[in-house]
Design a protein around this motif. Structure first.
Motif, short mmCIF file in Angstrom:
data_model
loop_
_atom_site.label_atom_id
_atom_site.label_comp_id
_atom_site.label_asym_id
_atom_site.label_seq_id
_atom_site.Cartn_x
_atom_site.Cartn_y
_atom_site.Cartn_z
N VAL A 69 0.31 -1.31 0.09
CA VAL A 69 -0.53 -0.10 0.05
C VAL A 69 0.71 1.11 0.23
O VAL A 69 1.92 1.12 -0.06
CB VAL A 69 -0.52 0.16 1.83
CG1 VAL A 69 -0.40 0.55 2.36
CG2 VAL A 69 -1.86 0.96 1.07
N TYR A 70 0.13 2.72 -0.72
CA TYR A 70 1.65 3.76 -0.22
C TYR A 70 1.74 3.90 1.20
O TYR A 70 0.66 4.20 1.67
CB TYR A 70 0.14 4.88 -1.11
CG TYR A 70 0.99 6.41 -0.97
CD1 TYR A 70 1.65 6.44 -1.57
CD2 TYR A 70 0.92 6.95 0.62
CE1 TYR A 70 2.33 8.42 -1.62
CE2 TYR A 70 1.55 8.10 0.43
CZ TYR A 70 2.25 8.55 -0.27
OH TYR A 70 2.13 10.19 -0.31
N ASP A 391 12.85 13.62 -2.87
CA ASP A 391 11.79 13.69 -3.72
C ASP A 391 11.25 14.28 -4.62
O ASP A 391 10.39 14.01 -5.56
CB ASP A 391 10.47 13.49 -2.52
CG ASP A 391 10.72 15.21 -1.59
OD1 ASP A 391 11.86 15.58 -2.03
OD2 ASP A 391 9.88 15.82 -1.22
N GLY A 392 12.15 15.03 -4.92
CA GLY A 392 12.46 16.23 -5.48
C GLY A 392 12.79 16.40 -6.86
O GLY A 392 12.87 16.32 -8.17
N ASP A 393 13.68 14.84 -7.20
CA ASP A 393 14.44 13.91 -8.30
C ASP A 393 13.30 12.47 -8.85
O ASP A 393 13.07 12.41 -9.73
CB ASP A 393 15.28 13.49 -7.76
CG ASP A 393 16.48 14.16 -7.46
OD1 ASP A 393 16.38 14.88 -8.25
OD2 ASP A 393 16.98 14.38 -6.61
N ILE A 394 12.47 12.16 -7.88
CA ILE A 394 11.52 11.03 -8.00
C ILE A 394 10.20 11.40 -8.54
O ILE A 394 9.88 11.02 -10.04
CB ILE A 394 10.93 10.76 -6.45
CG1 ILE A 394 12.09 10.05 -6.04
CG2 ILE A 394 10.15 8.92 -7.19
CD1 ILE A 394 13.47 8.25 -7.25
N PRO A 409 6.28 11.98 -3.84
CA PRO A 409 6.56 10.21 -3.58
C PRO A 409 7.45 10.45 -2.12
O PRO A 409 8.43 11.09 -1.87
CB PRO A 409 7.85 9.93 -4.91
CG PRO A 409 7.39 11.78 -5.62
CD PRO A 409 6.19 12.56 -4.41
N ALA A 410 7.08 9.13 -1.60
CA ALA A 410 7.49 9.06 -0.04
C ALA A 410 8.66 8.78 -0.01
O ALA A 410 9.66 8.49 -0.37
CB ALA A 410 6.38 8.39 0.63
#
Length: 472
Positions: A69-70, A391-394, A409-410
């Motif tokens: 799950v997220y 996260d700023g790359d994913i 993106p966690a």
């Protein structure tokens, strides 16, 4: 349906009850809210967390329930219990083997970047994790340094305060993050080492590792790689660019990043999402002393602060002047939904999305494509590349892949580019792209089995032809 199959289906379902409404979601569906493009996703309290998990104890590893799950605290990743081969291989239409893995992942869970301006009502403790700090020569025959680690302390006569008591730097990987990373690495070995035979039993010249300049990504790399090779005694190179020109984590200077961001935050859609959250932002601002523009113009800071608390065993914050005036879980859930909406807007739906991805992440996407092209040309010098980023790359990479819906993106979110070579008379390369263990659901279809050349074609428009001119 047999009993075992019934139990398997049941454990792959999230049942969420909020405000009298019931959402029944499979684990994969928790990644793709159908109304995420609309601000109704933010304001609809019956959605809750849309099946997502936002709580974890101080100590890990965190696995989420059910797995897959997220999970903001520790996103799922390829794990042997759930891992399935591509359908094209399981249905017998082709035979093949995995020949290359490009694995991108965000760092593990951490303390917050953003400390509440009005002060924190809880102390953060990090003396149960040791960030090591030392340097040595490149040969064992030279002077060997004393292993040293950072130990944060506070001095009572110091008139300046960080706004929170405790023993953490902000941000800093936490003990749960280290434990999550180790388990992450063990699971990758079980899939890509033991089962598929791609990752070697000891590191060799066919593996390559990279991180940003951040201690968060470096610390995560140490934990994950130890999970992959628990008995390896040597040191490994973790490649990094000079921070001022790094192609990840917005390392290089580019005025077009700021100007494009200002433009996309001036649209009617952006202003509408601020309108529907005006009451929430005002309430939180007054309660927590967070009234300046950096806290009120986006949900980045509130989300970061609340996520870091809940994911490390802490409670949501209260006012430092009124201990009964506290953030409720319902408030936090609206903050998290607004954060999801913003990330989907930044990397999927804003009118300048192609340019924004190009200026922020285009050079890094170019690196990924160069690795994939080398495989296609049968010139690759690597079998396994693992890159530890943020996260700023994913987010922009998933945007370039055309993901149908992009939640924030966690922690430890990951993208696995699997390249398979078929064993027919004229061997061909096919790609599968997994996001946190699931094949990416994209505007191009599910990225479960596509020609490698097609994947390269999907990503190529996001590589700027002349980044220097584009950046002005």
């Amino acid at each position: 349906m047999g009993y075992k199959m019934f139990i398997a289906v049941l454990t792959q379902t999230v049942v969420l009850s909020l405000a009298g409404a019931v959402l029944a979601l499979t684990t994969e569906q928790s990644f793709y809210p159908p109304t995420l493009n609309d601000t109704s996703y933010i304001s609809n309290s019956s959605i809750g967390t849309y099946g997502g998990i936002y709580k974890a104890p101080t100590n890990g590893p965190t696995a989420g329930t059910p797995y897959g799950v997220y999970d903001y605290c520790s996103m799922p990743h390829p794990r042997v219990e759930e891992y399935k081969l591509p359908d094209a291989l399981t249905n017998g239409s082709v035979k093949g083997k995995l020949v290359y893995l490009e694995y991108l992942q965000r760092h593990q869970r951490r303390s917050p970047y953003n400390i509440l301006p009005g002060g924190e009502n809880q102390a953060y403790q990090c003396d149960n994790v040791r960030p090591y700090l030392y340097a040595g020569p490149d040969t064992a025959s030279g002077i060997q340094p004393m292993p040293m680690y950072a130990q944060t302390y506070q001095y009572s006569a110091n008139p300046f305060t960080p706004g929170v008591n405790g023993t953490c730097q902000y941000p800093q990987i936490t003990i749960g993050g280290v434990q999550d990373g180790y388990q992450h690495g063990k699971d990758l070995w079980a899939v890509y080492g033991e089962r598929l035979g791609l990752i070697p039993r000891v590191p060799n010249s066919r593996v390559w590792f990279r991180s940003s300049e951040s201690q968060l990504t470096q610390g995560s790399a140490g934990a994950v790689l130890r999970g992959i090779w628990p008995n390896y005694h040597g040191a490994l190179p973790l490649h990094q660019m000079v921070s001022s020109v790094d192609t990840v984590n917005e390392g290089y200077s580019c005025s077009a990043i700021g100007s494009t961001l200002s433009s996309l935050e001036s649209t009617a859609d952006w202003k509408n999402h601020l309108t529907v959250t005006e009451t929430l932002r005002s309430t939180l601002g007054s309660m927590l002393g967070a009234t300046d523009s950096s806290w009120q113009n986006t949900f980045d800071h509130f989300s970061d602060n609340f996520q870091a608390r809940l994911c490390n065993g802490y409670e949501l914050p209260c006012s430092v002047t009124n201990s009964s005036d506290c953030v409720t879980m319902e408030m936090a859930e609206e903050v998290f939904r607004a954060g999801d909406w913003e990330w989907n807007y930044y990397w999927r739906t804003n009118p300048d999305v192609v340019k924004y991805i190009q200026v922020v992440e285009g050079l890094f996407i170019g690196e990924i494509v160069s690795h994939l092209q080398a495989v296609l040309d049968r010139k690759s010098t690597f079998d396994y590349s693992h890159i530890f980023i943020h996260d700023g790359d994913i987010g922009p990479v998933l945007g370039a892949l055309g993901i149908n819906a992009l939640r924030w993106p966690a922690m430890a979110s990951n993208i696995a580019f699997e390249i398979w070579e078929t064993n027919n008379k004229q061997s061909q390369f096919y790609a599968r792209v997994l996001y946190s263990g699931h094949p990416v659901q994209s505007i191009y279809g599910t990225l479960d089995w596509i020609p490698l050349s097609e994947l390269i074609s999907i990503l190529t428009p996001y590589i700027p032809e002349d980044i220097v001119s584009l950046c002005g």
